[in-house]
Design an enzyme around this catalytic site. Sequence first.
Site, short mmCIF file in Angstrom:
data_model
loop_
_atom_site.label_atom_id
_atom_site.label_comp_id
_atom_site.label_asym_id
_atom_site.label_seq_id
_atom_site.Cartn_x
_atom_site.Cartn_y
_atom_site.Cartn_z
N GLY A 238 63.64 60.61 14.47
CA GLY A 238 63.03 61.45 15.49
C GLY A 238 61.85 62.30 15.06
O GLY A 238 61.22 62.95 15.91
N PRO A 286 64.40 57.27 10.15
CA PRO A 286 63.07 57.42 10.73
C PRO A 286 62.50 56.08 11.18
O PRO A 286 62.73 55.05 10.55
CB PRO A 286 62.24 57.94 9.54
CG PRO A 286 62.90 57.31 8.36
CD PRO A 286 64.37 57.24 8.68
N CYS A 354 47.32 43.45 36.10
CA CYS A 354 47.18 43.79 37.52
C CYS A 354 48.13 44.91 37.92
O CYS A 354 49.10 44.70 38.67
CB CYS A 354 47.41 42.55 38.35
SG CYS A 354 46.15 41.35 38.03
N GLU A 355 47.90 46.07 37.38
CA GLU A 355 48.66 47.28 37.71
C GLU A 355 47.70 48.44 37.49
O GLU A 355 47.01 48.48 36.47
CB GLU A 355 49.81 47.49 36.71
CG GLU A 355 50.78 46.38 36.59
CD GLU A 355 52.15 46.75 37.13
OE1 GLU A 355 52.35 47.90 37.54
OE2 GLU A 355 53.00 45.86 37.15
C1 LIG Z 1 69.81 55.72 16.78
C2 LIG Z 1 68.37 55.87 16.51
N1 LIG Z 1 67.97 56.17 15.26
C3 LIG Z 1 66.67 56.29 14.96
C4 LIG Z 1 65.68 56.14 15.91
C5 LIG Z 1 64.25 56.27 15.49
O1 LIG Z 1 63.57 57.25 16.14
P1 LIG Z 1 62.11 57.65 15.65
O2 LIG Z 1 61.28 56.42 15.72
O3 LIG Z 1 61.66 58.67 16.60
O4 LIG Z 1 62.25 58.16 14.26
C6 LIG Z 1 66.04 55.85 17.22
C7 LIG Z 1 65.01 55.71 18.26
O5 LIG Z 1 65.19 55.52 19.41
C8 LIG Z 1 67.42 55.69 17.53
O6 LIG Z 1 67.82 55.39 18.77
#
Ligand SMILES: Cc1ncc(COP(=O)(O)O)c(C=O)c1O
Length: 440
Positions: A238, A286, A354-355
């Site tokens: 995240g 990540p 086409c959107e």
């Molecule tokens: C369970 C899980 N772990 C890790 C990630 C990776 O997230 P990010 O790309 O934001 O680090 C996600 C993304 O949806 C996820 O669902």
Amino acid sequence: MHRFRYRGDALFVEEVEAARLAERYGTPLYVYSAGTIVDHYDRLVSSLRELHPLVCYAVKANSNLSVLRLLASRGCGFDLVSGGELYRVLRAGGDPALCTFAGVAKTSQEITEALEAGIYSFIVESREELAAIERVAARLGKRAPVALRVNPDVGAQTHAKVKTGIAESKFGIAAEEIEELYRQLALFPNLFLRGIQIHIGSQIRDVEPFEEAVRRVIPLVEIARDRFGAEFFDIGGGLGIAYEEALQSGDPGWWESKAQWATPARYAQRLRPLLEPLKLRIVVEPGRLLVGNAGILLTRVLYRKDRPQKKFVIVDAGMNDLIRPALYGSFHQIVPVARRAGESIEGDVVGPVCESGDCFASSRRLPWVEPGDLLAIFSAGAYGFSMASQYNSRPRPAEVLVEGTDHRLIRRRESYEDLVRGEQIGEDDRATDPERGAEG
Ligand SMILES: Cc1ncc(COP(=O)(O)O)c(C=O)c1O
């Protein structure tokens, strides 16, 4: 930080001129910098080194085999969410013993494949799933490692479609239910609790929500460790990246002005005091952080349309190639591959689909562009090609990996033949529904 720079007025990817790549491989074209991916990985590992982390790269962000191979060669593990991702990781030479498998809807076939491959842990998202894994493990005569995904009910400043740690989202198990799952686990002879996992969402730029989520689940983690001998705490992925000033973020000095941002170093500094005393293996997942700003999408301007109300720059990449702006309204910086002095233009950068939503930038001030010019759409390394489709029967773009002065095709451009692969119109394959008979 990344390795996309202007030298004079020409955009370079590591040591290779972006314009040369477009000439050689055509457009639209995804271009990734191997050095940037490795650098991002190394920085994260080094920031967290006291915690001896297992980094499980979230394959969904960019699942090209060469990207997976590059990370696997650094000792990286993988966060999977489907049998297809497991297949890719195995094809790329990844180690299944370093893989976690999350997702709310694992099928028994996927569970079987993961168990047979010997993954590190399932990340369980519901009580029913726990029972499903128990059934498969019993059938295969194996003991399955599981971790419970706790939904910590923590909001984060991010797009609603990528918030995953709030009570209203489909992900994880509510903290109040965990005790009940612990009881259930004790009755399942073919499962053992290996860890606890959280993942609160994506593109999060402050450290506070991560800290808050970790703090909230620590009591449950301690129970998992003390009562069940759990060995890891997976704090999810995240971490956000720069979109608005993606090009500038390649400069180390730029980061100094972003004192609030959750860089790997700040993230580690704030979480370490909470995590270290647990004496558990810390897993991180990540995706975007490693690959997002390691990729650009090169596109060529086809036409311009100048109306009194609005100007349009029409390019050969579409929302089928990069869906983030259309799906999330997300901002991607767009820069010319060859800078030229003089006038600028304000308008929408739109694609061929086409959107009306097929728009990469609206009312954006850009340097002057003309048909034939090349543009680079930044921050396209994560959730770019991996979310691409063939919508409007458009073959998906090629992907190229640059490493120093070398570049190589890591996925060829699709052909029209690829568009119809698997389809058939032959009479031989017709089946009749037995219930309705011949006239049905
Ligand atoms: C369970 C899980 N772990 C890790 C990630 C990776 O997230 P990010 O790309 O934001 O680090 C996600 C993304 O949806 C996820 O669902």
